[in-house]
Design an enzyme around this catalytic site. Sequence first.
Site, PDB file in Angstrom:
ATOM      1  N   GLY A 126      -0.402   4.475   0.036  1.00  0.00           N
ATOM      2  CA  GLY A 126      -1.167   5.657   0.454  1.00  0.00           C
ATOM      3  C   GLY A 126      -0.504   6.299   1.665  1.00  0.00           C
ATOM      4  O   GLY A 126       0.635   5.974   2.018  1.00  0.00           O
ATOM      5  N   ASP A 172     -16.090   8.994  10.117  1.00  0.00           N
ATOM      6  CA  ASP A 172     -15.680   8.171   8.968  1.00  0.00           C
ATOM      7  C   ASP A 172     -16.792   7.273   8.454  1.00  0.00           C
ATOM      8  O   ASP A 172     -16.851   6.977   7.255  1.00  0.00           O
ATOM      9  CB  ASP A 172     -14.495   7.277   9.365  1.00  0.00           C
ATOM     10  CG  ASP A 172     -13.170   8.015   9.385  1.00  0.00           C
ATOM     11  OD1 ASP A 172     -13.162   9.261   9.234  1.00  0.00           O
ATOM     12  OD2 ASP A 172     -12.135   7.348   9.564  1.00  0.00           O
ATOM     13  N   ILE A 174      -0.897   6.097   4.874  1.00  0.00           N
ATOM     14  CA  ILE A 174      -0.506   5.274   6.024  1.00  0.00           C
ATOM     15  C   ILE A 174       0.794   4.527   5.710  1.00  0.00           C
ATOM     16  O   ILE A 174       1.747   4.540   6.491  1.00  0.00           O
ATOM     17  CB  ILE A 174      -1.647   4.308   6.412  1.00  0.00           C
ATOM     18  CG1 ILE A 174      -2.837   5.112   6.931  1.00  0.00           C
ATOM     19  CG2 ILE A 174      -1.176   3.306   7.457  1.00  0.00           C
ATOM     20  CD1 ILE A 174      -4.069   4.301   7.271  1.00  0.00           C
ATOM     21  N   GLY A 175       0.849   3.920   4.514  1.00  0.00           N
ATOM     22  CA  GLY A 175       2.058   3.197   4.119  1.00  0.00           C
ATOM     23  C   GLY A 175       3.268   4.110   4.033  1.00  0.00           C
ATOM     24  O   GLY A 175       4.369   3.747   4.461  1.00  0.00           O
ATOM     25  N   HIS A 205       7.641  37.754   6.922  1.00  0.00           N
ATOM     26  CA  HIS A 205       8.890  37.268   6.346  1.00  0.00           C
ATOM     27  C   HIS A 205       9.819  36.815   7.462  1.00  0.00           C
ATOM     28  O   HIS A 205       9.893  37.505   8.491  1.00  0.00           O
ATOM     29  CB  HIS A 205       9.568  38.385   5.542  1.00  0.00           C
ATOM     30  CG  HIS A 205      10.919  37.984   5.032  1.00  0.00           C
ATOM     31  ND1 HIS A 205      11.077  37.104   3.978  1.00  0.00           N
ATOM     32  CD2 HIS A 205      12.178  38.308   5.457  1.00  0.00           C
ATOM     33  CE1 HIS A 205      12.377  36.929   3.757  1.00  0.00           C
ATOM     34  NE2 HIS A 205      13.058  37.643   4.640  1.00  0.00           N
ATOM     35  N   GLY A 220       0.835  -1.204   0.000  1.00  0.00           N
ATOM     36  CA  GLY A 220       0.000   0.000   0.000  1.00  0.00           C
ATOM     37  C   GLY A 220       0.868   1.251   0.000  1.00  0.00           C
ATOM     38  O   GLY A 220       1.746   1.397   0.862  1.00  0.00           O
ATOM     39  N   GLY A 236      -5.905   0.658   2.420  1.00  0.00           N
ATOM     40  CA  GLY A 236      -7.186   1.364   2.466  1.00  0.00           C
ATOM     41  C   GLY A 236      -7.996   0.958   3.676  1.00  0.00           C
ATOM     42  O   GLY A 236      -7.548   0.164   4.507  1.00  0.00           O
TER      43      GLY A 236
END
Length: 456
Positions: free
Chosen positions: A187, A310, A189-190, A438, A185, A270
């Site tokens: 994504g 979720d 998390i990986g 700045h 994976g 996932g």
Amino acid sequence: MTRYDAVVIGAGQAGPSVAFSQAAQGRRVAIVEMAEPGGTCLNHGCRPTKALRASAVVAHSARRAADFGVHVGEVRVDFGQAIGRVHTLIDGMRAGLQQAIDEAENLDYVHGRARLVGDPTGAEHRVVVTADDGSEQELTTSEVYLNVGNRASIPPIDGLEHVPYLTEVELLALSELPEHLIIVGGGYIGLEFGQMFRRFGSEVTIVAGGGIAAREDPDVQQILTDLFTDEGVRIVEGRPSRVSGDTSGVSVEVPEVGTITGSHLLIATGRRSNSDQLGPDTGLETDAHGFVLTDDRFATNVPGVWALGDVNGRGAFTHTSYQDGDIYLHPPRTVAGRVTTYAMFTDPPLGRVGMGLQEARESGRRVLKAEIPMASVSRAKLESETTGVMRVLVDADTEEFLGATILGLQADDVVQVIGVAMQAGVRYPIVRDALPIHPTVSEFFPTILAALTPLD
Ligand SMILES: Cc1cc2nc3c(=O)[nH]c(=O)nc-3n(C[C@H](O)[C@H](O)[C@H](O)COP(=O)(O)OP(=O)(O)OC[C@H]3O[C@@H](n4cnc5c(N)ncnc54)[C@H](O)[C@@H]3O)c2cc1C
């Protein structure tokens, strides 16, 4: 059987605030949690990973210390101590939440797995809670708030069920550093785990079907690929067809490249909804991924049942889940039009809001692009953190911001400038003409917005 005015299922990000608020109004409330209060984020998600990331960043900085004229000697990582620090922090936060729940008046904490039984169309809902010892109790109520979240989705790879693979839960429970961590994976998390464990000293191989960060703009994918490769992470484009192994090691067959052997295997391909844990007869309408469908104030199709966080598929982050609770508690607010911002906490991080390049091209709008490599941002130069890019997309006709992609120093915070502008409906000339501080990374928003070019 115990009757409550409201039952909250899941003590994740949205559930506790809804429970506290209702209980404070004098209503009798139960919050049911099958694991530990705090949900994914607190126990094995955002917070422990970011605490562990801090150790990885220190290790990386220490190795580069001589570049800054600081000599620290040999850098040695004590993984046990690093993970111990994480557990101490998380245990404290969890204890604080548990104490707040325990001390709240009118609020009962019920430990166990909840499922909805009985007629979902009835005015009273029945919630059966199964404790760890198998004993059951029934709660009845007219209002149910689902905050059950999601869990790692396990892909159908031949042999996987016979291998002691890890998800983020087991990985964060390790006390010894893996010798060779294979991650399936690419994504967020990986990638977050991959970079951390490499910096701790593990050999790391990431196997990702479409390459890493496949949902991000192509230049971001390339910068991350180069960054990870330079740090010694092996990235393999391919899909595992078979895995085998035991606690002494694992083999992953990837038809595109052959067999990869390692000491540990992390599955990070996932997430899937926990709505299936609520029982077979909930009557809840879900999409193809099991996310519970809701209206813009989180009401489901079952009267008296709301879905927050979720589980409703309207976000996949702690901030979206927490905000669901906040929106619900403050009518007439709704989730409609929410501009979702997120970050990937690689080092440097990626901050994202709104459209990426492909979505902008497909939007049918006339899009203008403002862009600068991090290597040209003075603050990044001063800190020798020049990896990355800043990009903002705007609508040429309406002057609205369409999105921002920032990979680089402090991008997780810097992107929020554009996120807030988008949420507030601010047109880009306002930000272009604003006075920045700045030397900061955000000071380049005015600069790049003054030099917009058409998006090809
Ligand atoms: C490794 C990792 C890193 C992450 N990093 C970030 C990050 O940096 N930033 C970010 O914004 N997000 C991050 N996330 C995502 C974030 O953790 C989730 O989006 C967030 O926790 C969702 O909150 P929630 O309240 O919807 O669900 P959860 O936090 O998952 O809570 C749901 C709760 O419901 C309980 N539950 C489920 N079913 C039942 C049942 N039937 N009965 C009783 N209890 C039940 C669960 O035990 C859990 O405690 C990360 C996730 C992972 C896995």
